[in-house]
Design an enzyme around this catalytic site. Structure first.
Site, PDB file in Angstrom:
ATOM      1  N   CYS A 256       0.928  -1.219  -0.018  1.00 47.81           N
ATOM      2  CA  CYS A 256      -0.010  -0.139   0.054  1.00 47.81           C
ATOM      3  C   CYS A 256       0.734   1.383  -0.099  1.00 47.81           C
ATOM      4  O   CYS A 256       1.496   1.389  -1.011  1.00 47.81           O
ATOM      5  CB  CYS A 256      -1.049  -0.214   1.251  1.00 47.81           C
ATOM      6  SG  CYS A 256      -2.446   1.229   0.957  1.00 47.81           S
TER       7      CYS A 256
ATOM      8  N   HIS B  92      -3.869  -5.234   0.972  1.00 47.76           N
ATOM      9  CA  HIS B  92      -3.516  -5.702   2.291  1.00 47.76           C
ATOM     10  C   HIS B  92      -4.010  -7.082   2.505  1.00 47.76           C
ATOM     11  O   HIS B  92      -5.041  -7.616   1.994  1.00 47.76           O
ATOM     12  CB  HIS B  92      -4.215  -4.801   3.085  1.00 47.76           C
ATOM     13  CG  HIS B  92      -3.753  -3.320   3.349  1.00 47.76           C
ATOM     14  ND1 HIS B  92      -2.882  -2.866   3.895  1.00 47.76           N
ATOM     15  CD2 HIS B  92      -4.359  -2.269   2.760  1.00 47.76           C
ATOM     16  CE1 HIS B  92      -2.770  -1.674   3.878  1.00 47.76           C
ATOM     17  NE2 HIS B  92      -3.683  -1.175   3.248  1.00 47.76           N
TER      18      HIS B  92
END
Length: 517
Positions: A362, A463
């Site tokens: 991310c 994630h």
């Protein structure tokens, strides 16, 4: 803020929605006394008894978040995914139900020392300095109470978690998560104190001294948490507490050895243990100032063939590191500057020159590119910051937040990938022509992330990637490590069951249930 909190519009529940559930609130004498874990334990224990149970925390401050499937319709009427604190997602799992935005209607995600991104019922409102939010949060109370009411209508029991200490009386007038919430919703309160940190007697008696008579009357008793040793030695202390407060002693929860098998609520957990897992592949994770969703790394830490270490500020990245992982962050440009301030950028570049591997997740993926731009000042002062330049991509932080729940096949590895995307930012550049992942099937597959030309630097927005057992095993093999037969989901589920067994053995749950109303 992108809009005034006073002008917040939310979809209220129907006026005739029945109140069905009994409710009990767990407040703490401080932050990190174990409220989230105890609520998760009670959720699973009462669910196992056949009750429909729901967790609730009005306001959570954490950069560890999870995707929830239900969200109030936006301005265009479309219903989208939302986000809540990861602790409430774990508690939902303990109840064996999907997470809901009503379980955590207000989420504050710290971006600076004095300000946070404000998320209401799953949707980002904008950024707000703490002083301004303190003055305006009373406007959130209708939404907070409405979400609680919705949960009470669908459940037999709602376990409410307070935030920090319930005795912060200087915050009482604007409180939406402790005693003012208890008053507004007419909730009974059990006080939880952590004896492992010491000062339990002073914390509980001091809370009683600070609370008003009306708030004291809401307290149905106190629980001692994280006790080690012979409790008979502390029983006189409990008698003293009860003599000074009039509150009954509800029980002691002894130290739970498997707590580290469940995701931590926030980065306070990283200030204690520094190293996890077994021995073999050495993985180093720089401890960023705004680190987010670091539970991404729990599955790797659980591998017996992996030694995972969080590198604390002031320390270099160890020379024997095999893989450096840059985790998520709530302030990408700020944490790029942290990398440079700590000298970690030099360590990372040297690591790559010497043949080491780097993974960015991310915001960590964004940091690996050439530049991160924030023209609107969404994560701090407007401007741009040079990245590490290890991937040929550029990122611009944008107002729209991407929230996607994933359960797909990665066509490159051939493995199932579960997880989620949760980010503000659009990444472009030639580096995307060689993606790390190809998510989906056939014509619907989409590229995700990037891989350097030598294959040693990878990054993606996903994630929870390493929580997928088959994908984790495949990745470990590609980096020269030995994968185990670890079933991470089963491990987490076993820890929840053990936690429920633990509170069953330590507390009188029948008596505690009778205190809910």
């Amino acid at each position: 803020m992108t809009q005034s909190l006073a002008d917040v519009v939310f979809t209220p529940a129907p006026a005739d929605l029945p109140k069905r559930a009994r409710t009990l609130m767990i407040q703490g004498t401080a932050s990190d006394v174990g409220k989230s874990m105890v609520v998760a334990a009670l959720c699973r224990a009462y669910t196992r008894r056949g009750l429909i149970v729901r967790p609730y925390k009005a306001q959570n401050m954490s950069n560890n978040a999870a995707v929830a499937a239900d969200c109030d319709p936006g301005p265009d009427g479309a219903v989208t995914h939302g986000e809540i604190g990861r602790a409430q997602a774990l508690q939902a799992r303990a109840c064996k139900v999907p997470p809901s935005i009503h379980m955590n209607p207000v989420l504050l995600k710290p971006q600076t020392d004095i300000g946070s991104q404000v998320v209401l019922r799953g949707r980002v409102l904008g950024n707000c300095p703490a002083r301004i939010y303190h003055k305006m949060r009373h406007a959130l109370m209708p939404a907070v109470l409405d979400s609680l009411r919705r949960l009470q209508a669908e459940a037999d029991l709602v376990i409410v978690e307070g935030a920090g200490s319930g005795a912060e009386v200087y915050l009482r007038s604007s409180d939406i998560t402790n005693m003012r919430l208890a008053e507004s919703a007419d909730l009974p309160v059990a006080i939880l104190s952590d004896i492992d940190r010491g000062g339990t007697m002073a914390a509980i008696v001091g809370s009683h001294a600070l609370l008003s008579e009306a708030d004291r009357a809401r307290v149905v008793g106190y629980i001692i948490n994280k006790f080690r040793g012979d409790f008979s030695l502390f029983e006189p202390g409990c008698r003293t507490i009860t003599e000074h407060t009039g509150w009954p002693f509800l029980g002691v929860i002894r130290w739970f050895d498997r707590a580290d098998r469940l995701p931590a609520e926030d980065s306070l957990a990283l200030e204690r243990p520094a190293e996890f897992g077994g021995r073999g592949l050495n993985v180093a994770v720089p401890r960023l100032s705004r680190i987010a969703n670091f539970d991404d790394l729990d599955p790797l830490a659980a591998e017996p063939g992996v030694s995972l270490k969080f590198v604390q500020p002031g320390n270099p990245i160890p020379a024997d590191t095999d893989v450096i992982i840059l985790p998520g962050s709530k302030a990408t440009r700020t944490d790029i500057n942290v990398l440079r301030k700590e000298g970690w950028d030099v360590d990372i570049l040297a690591h790559v020159r010497h043949g080491g591997r780097v993974v960015g997740l991310c915001a960590g993926f964004q940091m690996l590119g050439k530049v991160v731009r924030d023209p609107l000042g969404l994560e701090g002062p407007a401007g741009e910051t040079a990245g590490l330049g290890l991937l040929d991509v550029e990122t611009e932080i944008t107002p729209d937040k991407q929230l996607i729940d994933l359960d797909v096949t990665d066509r490159i590895s051939g493995q199932r990938v579960t997880g989620y995307e949760m980010h503000m930012g659009r990444t472009i550049g030639p580096g995307l022509d060689k993606p790390w992942l190809m998510l989906g099937n056939g014509a619907n597959a989409r590229p995700e992330g990037a891989v350097s030309s030598d294959g040693r630097v990878t990054g993606a927005y996903v994630h929870g990637l390493f929580g997928s057992d088959a994908f984790r095993a495949h990745w470990l093999t590609t980096v020269g490590a030995q994968a185990s037969a670890l079933d991470f989901e089963a491990r987490t589920e076993a820890a929840l069951e053990a936690l429920a067994d633990h509170v069953e053995a330590n507390l009188d749950l029948d008596a505690l249930l009778k205190l809910a109303r």
